[in-house]
Design a protein around this motif. Sequence first.
Motif, short mmCIF file in Angstrom:
data_model
loop_
_atom_site.label_atom_id
_atom_site.label_comp_id
_atom_site.label_asym_id
_atom_site.label_seq_id
_atom_site.Cartn_x
_atom_site.Cartn_y
_atom_site.Cartn_z
N GLN A 1 0.82 -1.21 0.00
CA GLN A 1 0.00 0.00 0.00
C GLN A 1 0.85 1.26 0.00
O GLN A 1 0.32 2.36 0.14
CB GLN A 1 -0.91 0.00 1.23
CG GLN A 1 -1.87 -1.17 1.30
CD GLN A 1 -2.87 -1.18 0.16
OE1 GLN A 1 -3.46 -0.15 -0.16
NE2 GLN A 1 -3.06 -2.33 -0.46
N GLU A 2 2.16 1.12 -0.15
CA GLU A 2 3.03 2.29 -0.14
C GLU A 2 2.71 3.20 -1.32
O GLU A 2 2.34 2.76 -2.40
CB GLU A 2 4.51 1.86 -0.22
CG GLU A 2 4.94 0.89 0.87
CD GLU A 2 4.73 -0.57 0.52
OE1 GLU A 2 5.21 -1.43 1.27
OE2 GLU A 2 4.08 -0.85 -0.53
N GLY A 3 2.90 4.49 -1.10
CA GLY A 3 2.65 5.45 -2.17
C GLY A 3 1.16 5.66 -2.39
O GLY A 3 0.32 5.15 -1.66
N PRO A 4 0.81 6.39 -3.43
CA PRO A 4 -0.60 6.75 -3.66
C PRO A 4 -1.39 5.76 -4.52
O PRO A 4 -2.61 5.89 -4.65
CB PRO A 4 -0.49 8.09 -4.40
CG PRO A 4 0.76 7.91 -5.23
CD PRO A 4 1.71 7.10 -4.38
N TRP A 5 -0.71 4.77 -5.09
CA TRP A 5 -1.29 4.03 -6.21
C TRP A 5 -2.58 3.30 -5.88
O TRP A 5 -3.47 3.21 -6.74
CB TRP A 5 -0.25 3.05 -6.78
CG TRP A 5 1.05 3.73 -7.02
CD1 TRP A 5 2.22 3.54 -6.36
CD2 TRP A 5 1.29 4.79 -7.96
NE1 TRP A 5 3.19 4.40 -6.82
CE2 TRP A 5 2.65 5.18 -7.80
CE3 TRP A 5 0.50 5.44 -8.91
CZ2 TRP A 5 3.23 6.18 -8.58
CZ3 TRP A 5 1.08 6.44 -9.67
CH2 TRP A 5 2.41 6.80 -9.50
N LEU A 6 -2.71 2.78 -4.67
CA LEU A 6 -3.90 2.02 -4.31
C LEU A 6 -4.74 2.76 -3.27
O LEU A 6 -5.63 2.17 -2.66
CB LEU A 6 -3.52 0.63 -3.80
CG LEU A 6 -2.71 -0.23 -4.78
CD1 LEU A 6 -2.39 -1.58 -4.17
CD2 LEU A 6 -3.48 -0.41 -6.10
N GLU B 1 -2.65 0.03 -10.94
CA GLU B 1 -2.58 -1.19 -10.11
C GLU B 1 -1.40 -2.06 -10.53
O GLU B 1 -0.76 -2.71 -9.70
CB GLU B 1 -3.88 -1.99 -10.22
CG GLU B 1 -5.10 -1.29 -9.65
CD GLU B 1 -5.82 -0.43 -10.68
OE1 GLU B 1 -6.95 0.03 -10.40
OE2 GLU B 1 -5.26 -0.21 -11.78
N ARG B 2 -1.11 -2.08 -11.85
CA ARG B 2 0.03 -2.86 -12.33
C ARG B 2 1.35 -2.22 -11.88
O ARG B 2 2.31 -2.92 -11.58
CB ARG B 2 0.00 -2.98 -13.86
CG ARG B 2 -1.13 -3.78 -14.44
CD ARG B 2 -1.03 -5.27 -14.16
NE ARG B 2 -1.49 -5.61 -12.82
CZ ARG B 2 -2.76 -5.74 -12.48
NH1 ARG B 2 -3.72 -5.55 -13.37
NH2 ARG B 2 -3.09 -6.06 -11.24
#
Length: 485
Positions: free
Chosen positions: A86-91, A139-140
């Motif tokens: 869950q690191e960063g903004p991606w998810l 997500e990828r």
Amino acid sequence: MPPEPNPRNLDADEALATLEAQVRDDLAKIAHPSAPWLEPKIGPDGKPALDVLIVGGGQSGLATAFGLKRSQVTNILVIDKAAEGQEGPWLSYARMHTLRSPKDFTGPDLDVPSLTYQSWHEARFGKEHWQKLDLILRERWAEYLLWFRRAAGLSVRNGCELLEIAPAGNDLLAATIACGGASETLYARKIVLATGQEAMGDWTIPQPLRHLSPRRVVRACDDIDFAALAGKTVAVIGAGATAFDNAAMALEAGAASVHLLCRRAEIQVIQPYRWLTFRGFLRHFCDLDDLWRWRFMRAILELREGFPQATYDRCARFPNFRLHQGSPIEAAREVEDEIELRTPRGALRADLVISGAGTEIDFAARPELKHFAGNIATWADRYRPPQDEQSPRLGRYPYLADDYSLTERVAGVTPWIGNIHVFAFASTMSFGPSGSSINAMTTAIPKLVHGLTRGLFRADLDRHWTSFRAYDVPQAVIPRVNQAQ
């Protein structure tokens, strides 16, 4: 976007295993010089202190750790407050469908071909799928970063949040962290803040809205229940890509109407980051004098980032989407369980307001900086721009040294902050796109790593000199029988 094959199959697993073996082989071939050159300092707790503590386990933190590892700086630790993956903004608060960067932009791989996103994608989905791919699904990208972490042999302590930084004596820093419900102190020679958008401040809400209830006004980075917006009226403040992404999420969730309010008379559609993505600018912008660094970054950051056509089309396909240009918020109030927003073009009401106004620099807003926030030098402290180029907002950015380290407003008061390095959006005024830009990682990370290793080497000069003077390993053995009498 081509449809993705079965997300996990035996062929993909075998291809990834083969790719990871290739990574190990590639890294072994470019490991020179591989001799260890650091000795850990002993901290106040009697244990070896870290050489580098990296705060943030997203793409920038991982790339920094990888660069240090390749430089034989292995006594490091990466921490991140989020759970693994869950690191960063991606998810979380990244709400676009795909990355906005072209698919061939390289990231944390640092020019190792087998570690690029393309290599991972081709192993995962096949070369034909890569050829047909337009943009990378976010997500990828998050999945790729997890794989990169494993393939590069990096470890991250998740669920650990930095609480404060203080001096610890013996040229060490003390970092207090909360981890697993308990607090502990880590000692390190250097700390890298690789914490993205909010490293030296926080996400902002325009001043006219700050007195309103947080139930009615939220930020784009917040956990927003979009499903609850079905049948509601939503106002989004801002006109960058993030604002459009949040407007699209509300529309797709069934909002009755969504109003996007842009303060400019004409919305910005030029993307300056596309222009500056060439090695000359990315590599040497930081070598310019203050006049040119300020001039370039003021023009770029005042222009703000444009958004791609797909980002606009995602909203425009809904007939209940309204774009209001020339509509800065002048005042706001709660009226009958709604928010009334007043602009130069009139008033409108909304059930929820989402601020997509980005971040602002505010050292005092970061608790980890409390011991020295008042002595961090800013651009306003170091440079006086011409009258027609002034910007109080940009003047609040930290004025960083050439190794991304903080500098003192008043010399000698907090000299230890020179061992705190900022690799985040707050680095932008000093280094251009760097700590939060995929397009700049290939040039920015080596510059950061060079600065870190230079500082570690210089701090150990006496030890290196002593080691050199004691070095007596012969290269050859000359038998006595061959020596002249």
